[in-house]
Design a protein around this motif. Structure first.
Motif, PDB file in Angstrom:
ATOM      1  N   ILE A 106      -9.210  -2.428   5.220  1.00  0.00           N
ATOM      2  CA  ILE A 106      -8.702  -1.748   4.494  1.00  0.00           C
ATOM      3  C   ILE A 106      -8.624  -1.906   3.117  1.00  0.00           C
ATOM      4  O   ILE A 106      -8.781  -0.894   2.254  1.00  0.00           O
ATOM      5  CB  ILE A 106      -7.060  -1.983   4.846  1.00  0.00           C
ATOM      6  CG1 ILE A 106      -6.973  -1.478   6.432  1.00  0.00           C
ATOM      7  CG2 ILE A 106      -6.097  -1.329   4.040  1.00  0.00           C
ATOM      8  CD1 ILE A 106      -5.745  -1.807   7.054  1.00  0.00           C
ATOM      9  N   ILE A 107      -8.612  -3.004   2.606  1.00  0.00           N
ATOM     10  CA  ILE A 107      -9.124  -3.550   1.046  1.00  0.00           C
ATOM     11  C   ILE A 107     -10.375  -3.095   0.810  1.00  0.00           C
ATOM     12  O   ILE A 107     -10.374  -2.347  -0.515  1.00  0.00           O
ATOM     13  CB  ILE A 107      -9.053  -4.830   0.840  1.00  0.00           C
ATOM     14  CG1 ILE A 107      -7.626  -5.696   1.361  1.00  0.00           C
ATOM     15  CG2 ILE A 107      -9.472  -5.159  -0.521  1.00  0.00           C
ATOM     16  CD1 ILE A 107      -7.452  -6.912   1.343  1.00  0.00           C
ATOM     17  N   ALA A 108     -11.596  -2.732   1.406  1.00  0.00           N
ATOM     18  CA  ALA A 108     -12.615  -2.429   1.217  1.00  0.00           C
ATOM     19  C   ALA A 108     -12.543  -0.924   1.026  1.00  0.00           C
ATOM     20  O   ALA A 108     -13.151  -0.274  -0.021  1.00  0.00           O
ATOM     21  CB  ALA A 108     -13.836  -2.529   2.200  1.00  0.00           C
ATOM     22  N   ALA A 109     -11.851  -0.063   1.896  1.00  0.00           N
ATOM     23  CA  ALA A 109     -11.679   1.235   1.907  1.00  0.00           C
ATOM     24  C   ALA A 109     -10.999   1.604   0.552  1.00  0.00           C
ATOM     25  O   ALA A 109     -11.307   2.708  -0.096  1.00  0.00           O
ATOM     26  CB  ALA A 109     -11.097   1.625   3.158  1.00  0.00           C
ATOM     27  N   MET A 110      -9.812   0.957   0.094  1.00  0.00           N
ATOM     28  CA  MET A 110      -8.965   1.349  -0.812  1.00  0.00           C
ATOM     29  C   MET A 110      -9.906   1.110  -2.077  1.00  0.00           C
ATOM     30  O   MET A 110      -9.636   1.703  -3.243  1.00  0.00           O
ATOM     31  CB  MET A 110      -7.674   0.562  -0.811  1.00  0.00           C
ATOM     32  CG  MET A 110      -6.918   0.928   0.475  1.00  0.00           C
ATOM     33  SD  MET A 110      -5.205   0.291   0.387  1.00  0.00           S
ATOM     34  CE  MET A 110      -4.798   0.942  -1.220  1.00  0.00           C
ATOM     35  N   THR A 111     -10.609   0.027  -2.091  1.00  0.00           N
ATOM     36  CA  THR A 111     -11.369  -0.351  -3.181  1.00  0.00           C
ATOM     37  C   THR A 111     -12.459   0.818  -3.541  1.00  0.00           C
ATOM     38  O   THR A 111     -12.662   1.269  -4.702  1.00  0.00           O
ATOM     39  CB  THR A 111     -12.195  -1.593  -3.159  1.00  0.00           C
ATOM     40  OG1 THR A 111     -11.310  -2.643  -2.946  1.00  0.00           O
ATOM     41  CG2 THR A 111     -13.091  -1.951  -4.313  1.00  0.00           C
ATOM     42  N   GLU A 112     -13.122   1.303  -2.384  1.00  0.00           N
ATOM     43  CA  GLU A 112     -14.225   2.231  -2.509  1.00  0.00           C
ATOM     44  C   GLU A 112     -13.347   3.634  -2.827  1.00  0.00           C
ATOM     45  O   GLU A 112     -14.009   4.393  -3.585  1.00  0.00           O
ATOM     46  CB  GLU A 112     -14.919   2.728  -1.112  1.00  0.00           C
ATOM     47  CG  GLU A 112     -15.814   3.367  -1.191  1.00  0.00           C
ATOM     48  CD  GLU A 112     -16.582   3.599  -0.016  1.00  0.00           C
ATOM     49  OE1 GLU A 112     -16.301   4.285   0.825  1.00  0.00           O
ATOM     50  OE2 GLU A 112     -17.828   2.851   0.122  1.00  0.00           O
ATOM     51  N   MET A 113     -12.183   4.003  -2.532  1.00  0.00           N
ATOM     52  CA  MET A 113     -11.635   5.194  -2.918  1.00  0.00           C
ATOM     53  C   MET A 113     -11.207   5.149  -4.346  1.00  0.00           C
ATOM     54  O   MET A 113     -11.205   6.170  -4.963  1.00  0.00           O
ATOM     55  CB  MET A 113     -10.162   5.488  -2.131  1.00  0.00           C
ATOM     56  CG  MET A 113     -10.440   5.653  -0.408  1.00  0.00           C
ATOM     57  SD  MET A 113      -8.986   5.232   0.402  1.00  0.00           S
ATOM     58  CE  MET A 113      -7.954   6.848  -0.166  1.00  0.00           C
ATOM     59  N   SER A 114     -10.874   3.974  -4.780  1.00  0.00           N
ATOM     60  CA  SER A 114     -10.246   3.986  -6.242  1.00  0.00           C
ATOM     61  C   SER A 114     -11.293   3.403  -7.155  1.00  0.00           C
ATOM     62  O   SER A 114     -11.291   3.796  -8.480  1.00  0.00           O
ATOM     63  CB  SER A 114      -9.209   3.093  -6.521  1.00  0.00           C
ATOM     64  OG  SER A 114      -9.581   1.773  -6.114  1.00  0.00           O
TER      65      SER A 114
END
Length: 327
Positions: free
Chosen positions: A98-106
Protein backbone atom coordinates in the motif's frame (compact mmCIF):
# COMPACT_ATOMS: atom_id res chain seq x y z
CA UNK A 1 -1.62 19.56 34.27
CA UNK A 2 -4.75 20.74 32.49
CA UNK A 3 -4.15 23.26 29.75
CA UNK A 4 -0.42 22.71 29.58
CA UNK A 5 1.01 22.76 26.09
CA UNK A 6 1.92 19.33 24.83
CA UNK A 7 5.65 18.64 24.80
CA UNK A 8 7.31 17.38 21.63
CA UNK A 9 9.09 14.03 21.71
CA UNK A 10 11.08 12.97 18.66
CA UNK A 11 12.00 9.29 18.42
CA UNK A 12 14.79 8.37 16.00
CA UNK A 13 15.40 4.82 14.78
CA UNK A 14 13.85 2.01 12.81
CA UNK A 15 13.43 -1.74 12.77
CA UNK A 16 11.24 -3.59 15.27
CA UNK A 17 12.48 -1.60 18.28
CA UNK A 18 10.89 1.76 17.54
CA UNK A 19 7.24 0.59 17.86
CA UNK A 20 7.97 -0.65 21.39
CA UNK A 21 7.83 2.92 22.73
CA UNK A 22 5.73 4.57 20.01
CA UNK A 23 2.58 2.71 21.07
CA UNK A 24 2.70 3.76 24.75
CA UNK A 25 3.83 7.30 23.82
CA UNK A 26 0.79 7.56 21.54
CA UNK A 27 -1.44 7.35 24.60
CA UNK A 28 0.41 10.02 26.59
CA UNK A 29 -0.17 13.77 26.57
CA UNK A 30 2.74 14.46 24.20
CA UNK A 31 3.27 15.19 20.52
CA UNK A 32 5.18 12.27 19.01
CA UNK A 33 7.27 12.37 15.84
CA UNK A 34 8.98 9.22 14.59
CA UNK A 35 11.98 9.82 12.31
CA UNK A 36 12.59 6.56 10.48
CA UNK A 37 15.61 5.19 8.66
CA UNK A 38 15.32 4.51 4.91
CA UNK A 39 18.44 2.39 4.45
CA UNK A 40 16.80 -1.05 4.79
CA UNK A 41 17.60 -3.30 1.80
CA UNK A 42 16.52 -6.72 3.04
CA UNK A 43 13.29 -8.72 3.14
CA UNK A 44 10.03 -7.42 1.67
CA UNK A 45 11.23 -3.81 1.94
CA UNK A 46 14.39 -4.62 0.00
CA UNK A 47 12.51 -6.36 -2.80
CA UNK A 48 10.09 -3.43 -3.20
CA UNK A 49 12.98 -0.97 -3.02
CA UNK A 50 14.84 -2.79 -5.80
CA UNK A 51 11.81 -3.26 -8.04
CA UNK A 52 10.37 0.24 -7.71
CA UNK A 53 13.39 2.31 -6.63
CA UNK A 54 11.49 3.81 -3.70
CA UNK A 55 12.21 4.24 -0.03
CA UNK A 56 11.95 0.85 1.76
CA UNK A 57 8.53 0.86 3.46
CA UNK A 58 8.81 -1.70 6.28
CA UNK A 59 10.01 0.49 9.14
CA UNK A 60 7.60 3.23 8.09
CA UNK A 61 4.74 0.73 8.10
CA UNK A 62 5.51 -0.41 11.65
CA UNK A 63 5.70 3.18 12.90
CA UNK A 64 2.33 4.06 11.30
CA UNK A 65 0.67 1.02 12.87
CA UNK A 66 2.11 1.85 16.30
CA UNK A 67 0.65 5.35 16.25
CA UNK A 68 -2.67 4.48 14.59
CA UNK A 69 -5.97 4.80 16.44
CA UNK A 70 -7.80 2.47 14.06
CA UNK A 71 -9.26 -0.84 15.31
CA UNK A 72 -6.79 -3.70 15.72
CA UNK A 73 -8.66 -5.77 13.11
CA UNK A 74 -7.78 -3.21 10.43
CA UNK A 75 -4.19 -2.92 11.61
CA UNK A 76 -3.86 -6.72 11.46
CA UNK A 77 -4.83 -6.54 7.78
CA UNK A 78 -2.30 -3.77 7.16
CA UNK A 79 0.39 -5.88 8.85
CA UNK A 80 -0.63 -9.13 7.12
CA UNK A 81 2.30 -10.88 5.48
CA UNK A 82 1.41 -13.11 2.52
CA UNK A 83 2.14 -16.79 2.94
CA UNK A 84 1.98 -17.75 -0.70
CA UNK A 85 3.91 -19.81 -3.22
CA UNK A 86 3.61 -16.90 -5.64
CA UNK A 87 7.12 -15.49 -6.04
CA UNK A 88 5.97 -11.88 -5.98
CA UNK A 89 3.57 -11.88 -3.03
CA UNK A 90 5.47 -14.34 -0.85
CA UNK A 91 6.55 -12.72 2.46
CA UNK A 92 5.33 -9.26 1.45
CA UNK A 93 3.39 -7.31 4.08
CA UNK A 94 0.21 -5.80 2.67
CA UNK A 95 1.06 -2.44 4.22
CA UNK A 96 4.35 -2.35 2.33
CA UNK A 97 2.48 -2.74 -0.94
CA UNK A 98 0.00 0.00 0.00
CA UNK A 99 2.83 2.42 0.85
CA UNK A 100 4.56 1.53 -2.43
CA UNK A 101 1.33 2.11 -4.39
CA UNK A 102 0.66 5.47 -2.76
CA UNK A 103 4.25 6.54 -3.37
CA UNK A 104 3.95 5.63 -7.05
CA UNK A 105 0.65 7.50 -7.29
CA UNK A 106 2.01 10.69 -5.74
CA UNK A 107 5.65 10.39 -6.80
CA UNK A 108 6.69 11.41 -3.28
CA UNK A 109 7.23 9.05 -0.33
CA UNK A 110 6.99 11.85 2.23
CA UNK A 111 3.64 13.08 0.97
CA UNK A 112 2.36 9.52 0.62
CA UNK A 113 3.23 8.70 4.23
CA UNK A 114 1.56 11.89 5.51
CA UNK A 115 -1.61 11.10 3.58
CA UNK A 116 -1.62 7.51 4.76
CA UNK A 117 -1.08 8.73 8.31
CA UNK A 118 -4.29 10.75 8.03
CA UNK A 119 -6.17 7.74 6.63
CA UNK A 120 -4.87 5.62 9.50
CA UNK A 121 -5.74 8.27 12.10
CA UNK A 122 -2.27 8.27 13.62
CA UNK A 123 -1.71 10.23 16.81
CA UNK A 124 1.60 11.83 15.94
CA UNK A 125 3.76 12.06 12.85
CA UNK A 126 5.93 9.62 10.90
CA UNK A 127 8.73 11.13 8.84
CA UNK A 128 11.07 9.15 6.58
CA UNK A 129 14.48 10.69 7.27
CA UNK A 130 14.93 11.26 3.53
CA UNK A 131 12.79 11.16 0.38
CA UNK A 132 15.05 8.70 -1.43
CA UNK A 133 16.43 5.28 -0.47
CA UNK A 134 19.82 5.52 1.21
CA UNK A 135 22.85 3.23 1.16
CA UNK A 136 24.78 2.38 4.30
CA UNK A 137 28.58 2.04 4.12
CA UNK A 138 30.73 0.41 6.81
CA UNK A 139 34.47 0.35 7.30
CA UNK A 140 35.39 -2.69 9.42
CA UNK A 141 38.29 -2.90 11.84
CA UNK A 142 39.95 -5.59 9.70
CA UNK A 143 40.33 -3.07 6.85
CA UNK A 144 37.49 -4.41 4.71
CA UNK A 145 34.29 -2.58 3.83
CA UNK A 146 30.62 -3.40 3.43
CA UNK A 147 27.87 -1.72 1.43
CA UNK A 148 24.18 -2.01 2.27
CA UNK A 149 22.45 -2.78 5.55
CA UNK A 150 21.95 -6.47 4.77
CA UNK A 151 25.55 -7.04 3.72
CA UNK A 152 26.87 -5.19 6.76
CA UNK A 153 24.64 -7.19 9.10
CA UNK A 154 25.52 -10.63 7.74
CA UNK A 155 29.25 -9.80 7.62
CA UNK A 156 29.38 -10.19 11.43
CA UNK A 157 32.45 -7.96 11.62
CA UNK A 158 33.43 -5.19 14.03
CA UNK A 159 32.44 -1.82 12.58
CA UNK A 160 34.98 0.98 12.81
CA UNK A 161 33.07 3.73 11.00
CA UNK A 162 29.68 4.16 9.39
CA UNK A 163 28.58 6.54 6.63
CA UNK A 164 25.56 6.90 4.36
CA UNK A 165 24.88 8.13 0.83
CA UNK A 166 22.14 8.23 -1.74
CA UNK A 167 22.21 5.48 -4.38
CA UNK A 168 23.96 8.01 -6.64
CA UNK A 169 26.71 8.36 -4.05
CA UNK A 170 25.70 11.85 -2.95
CA UNK A 171 25.22 13.24 0.55
CA UNK A 172 21.63 12.70 1.73
CA UNK A 173 19.36 15.69 2.27
CA UNK A 174 16.65 15.25 4.92
CA UNK A 175 13.27 16.91 4.50
CA UNK A 176 12.74 20.29 6.13
CA UNK A 177 10.04 18.71 8.32
CA UNK A 178 12.61 16.35 9.84
CA UNK A 179 14.89 19.22 10.79
CA UNK A 180 12.02 21.33 12.14
CA UNK A 181 10.86 18.43 14.32
CA UNK A 182 14.36 18.07 15.77
CA UNK A 183 14.69 21.83 16.32
CA UNK A 184 11.34 22.04 18.12
CA UNK A 185 11.77 18.91 20.24
CA UNK A 186 11.65 18.95 24.02
CA UNK A 187 13.12 15.45 24.05
CA UNK A 188 14.94 13.37 21.44
CA UNK A 189 15.01 9.61 21.99
CA UNK A 190 17.41 7.28 20.18
CA UNK A 191 15.99 3.78 19.88
CA UNK A 192 15.40 1.21 21.02
CA UNK A 193 16.91 -0.57 18.07
CA UNK A 194 20.01 -1.87 16.38
CA UNK A 195 22.84 0.60 16.93
CA UNK A 196 24.45 0.35 13.49
CA UNK A 197 21.44 -0.40 11.29
CA UNK A 198 18.51 1.44 12.92
CA UNK A 199 19.80 4.40 14.94
CA UNK A 200 23.09 5.52 13.40
CA UNK A 201 21.82 5.45 9.76
CA UNK A 202 19.75 8.50 10.71
CA UNK A 203 22.38 10.28 12.78
CA UNK A 204 25.28 9.88 10.33
CA UNK A 205 23.43 12.06 7.84
CA UNK A 206 25.56 15.15 8.55
CA UNK A 207 22.71 17.66 8.61
CA UNK A 208 20.66 15.46 10.94
CA UNK A 209 23.56 14.82 13.31
CA UNK A 210 24.30 18.56 13.44
CA UNK A 211 20.65 19.42 14.12
CA UNK A 212 20.47 16.89 16.96
CA UNK A 213 23.73 18.16 18.43
CA UNK A 214 22.51 21.77 18.40
CA UNK A 215 19.01 21.02 19.66
CA UNK A 216 18.31 22.19 23.25
CA UNK A 217 16.16 19.07 23.76
CA UNK A 218 16.92 16.45 26.38
CA UNK A 219 18.57 13.57 24.52
CA UNK A 220 18.08 10.00 25.69
CA UNK A 221 19.69 6.84 24.37
CA UNK A 222 17.89 3.57 25.12
CA UNK A 223 20.61 0.94 25.37
CA UNK A 224 19.91 -2.45 23.84
CA UNK A 225 18.96 -5.34 26.10
CA UNK A 226 21.32 -7.72 24.32
CA UNK A 227 24.41 -7.35 22.17
CA UNK A 228 24.20 -8.14 18.46
CA UNK A 229 26.41 -10.83 17.05
CA UNK A 230 29.29 -9.45 15.03
CA UNK A 231 28.23 -5.82 15.57
CA UNK A 232 28.24 -5.05 19.28
CA UNK A 233 29.87 -8.11 20.86
CA UNK A 234 31.01 -7.37 24.42
CA UNK A 235 29.58 -3.84 24.27
CA UNK A 236 28.56 -2.18 27.52
CA UNK A 237 26.03 0.64 27.51
CA UNK A 238 29.00 3.03 27.51
CA UNK A 239 30.43 1.28 24.43
CA UNK A 240 27.23 2.09 22.54
CA UNK A 241 27.55 5.75 23.56
CA UNK A 242 31.18 5.84 22.43
CA UNK A 243 30.16 4.42 19.04
CA UNK A 244 27.58 7.20 18.62
CA UNK A 245 30.14 9.82 19.64
CA UNK A 246 32.71 8.34 17.26
CA UNK A 247 30.33 8.26 14.29
CA UNK A 248 28.36 11.47 14.93
CA UNK A 249 29.58 13.89 17.58
CA UNK A 250 30.65 13.96 21.22
CA UNK A 251 28.25 15.07 23.94
CA UNK A 252 25.18 14.30 21.85
CA UNK A 253 23.54 12.23 24.63
CA UNK A 254 22.34 13.43 28.05
CA UNK A 255 20.87 10.22 29.50
CA UNK A 256 21.22 6.49 28.89
CA UNK A 257 18.50 4.06 29.95
CA UNK A 258 19.92 0.58 30.58
CA UNK A 259 18.13 -2.54 31.72
CA UNK A 260 19.55 -4.26 34.82
CA UNK A 261 17.00 -7.07 35.16
CA UNK A 262 18.72 -10.39 34.47
CA UNK A 263 17.79 -12.21 31.27
CA UNK A 264 17.47 -15.94 32.05
CA UNK A 265 19.87 -17.83 29.79
CA UNK A 266 17.58 -20.84 29.59
CA UNK A 267 14.72 -18.68 28.26
CA UNK A 268 16.39 -17.28 25.15
CA UNK A 269 16.11 -19.21 21.89
CA UNK A 270 19.47 -18.27 20.41
CA UNK A 271 18.71 -20.04 17.14
CA UNK A 272 15.46 -18.15 16.63
CA UNK A 273 17.03 -14.80 17.56
CA UNK A 274 20.40 -15.42 15.98
CA UNK A 275 21.53 -11.82 16.38
CA UNK A 276 21.44 -12.11 20.16
CA UNK A 277 24.63 -13.03 22.01
CA UNK A 278 24.95 -11.69 25.58
CA UNK A 279 23.24 -9.21 27.86
CA UNK A 280 24.51 -5.64 27.63
CA UNK A 281 26.34 -4.74 30.83
CA UNK A 282 26.03 -1.44 32.66
CA UNK A 283 29.10 0.73 33.18
CA UNK A 284 27.79 3.74 35.08
CA UNK A 285 31.26 5.10 35.87
CA UNK A 286 32.17 5.22 32.18
CA UNK A 287 28.74 6.66 31.34
CA UNK A 288 29.42 9.58 33.68
CA UNK A 289 32.92 10.08 32.29
CA UNK A 290 31.25 10.49 28.89
CA UNK A 291 29.01 13.21 30.31
CA UNK A 292 25.93 10.99 30.31
CA UNK A 293 23.56 10.42 33.23
CA UNK A 294 22.90 6.67 33.63
CA UNK A 295 19.37 5.55 34.47
CA UNK A 296 19.13 1.88 35.33
CA UNK A 297 16.23 -0.37 36.23
CA UNK A 298 14.04 -3.26 35.21
CA UNK A 299 13.05 -2.42 31.63
CA UNK A 300 12.82 -6.06 30.55
CA UNK A 301 9.97 -7.88 28.85
CA UNK A 302 10.38 -11.57 28.09
CA UNK A 303 8.28 -12.88 25.20
CA UNK A 304 8.54 -15.30 22.30
CA UNK A 305 11.72 -16.76 23.84
CA UNK A 306 13.47 -13.42 23.40
CA UNK A 307 14.41 -10.38 25.49
CA UNK A 308 12.78 -7.05 24.66
CA UNK A 309 12.19 -3.64 26.19
CA UNK A 310 9.06 -3.05 28.24
CA UNK A 311 7.71 -0.01 26.42
CA UNK A 312 5.42 1.12 29.24
CA UNK A 313 8.27 1.17 31.77
CA UNK A 314 10.56 2.99 29.34
CA UNK A 315 7.95 5.65 28.57
CA UNK A 316 7.24 6.26 32.27
CA UNK A 317 10.95 6.92 32.78
CA UNK A 318 11.10 9.21 29.72
CA UNK A 319 8.24 11.28 31.11
CA UNK A 320 10.04 11.51 34.47
CA UNK A 321 13.04 12.97 32.65
CA UNK A 322 10.80 15.34 30.70
CA UNK A 323 9.16 16.49 33.94
CA UNK A 324 12.57 17.10 35.57
CA UNK A 325 11.97 14.36 38.13
CA UNK A 326 15.35 12.93 37.12
CA UNK A 327 18.30 15.30 36.96
Amino acid sequence: MTGRKKRNIVVIGGGSGLPVILRPLRDCNVEVTAIVTVADDGGSSGVIRNFMNIVPPGDIRNALVSLSLLPEDFLDIFQYRFDSSDEFFKNHALGNLIIAAMTEMSGDIFGAVQKLGRYMMISGKVYPVANVPLVLHAAFTDGSTGVGEHEITIAHKVIEKLSITTEAGKQPVPTSEVLLAINHADMIVFGPGSLYTSILPNLVIPVVGKAVKESPAKKVYIANIMTQKGETDNYTDASHIKAIYHNVSKNIIDYVLTNTAVVPEDYIDYQKWNEISTQVKVDTNEDRKLGVTPITGDFLKLRDQGAFHDGDKIVRKLLDILDNKIK
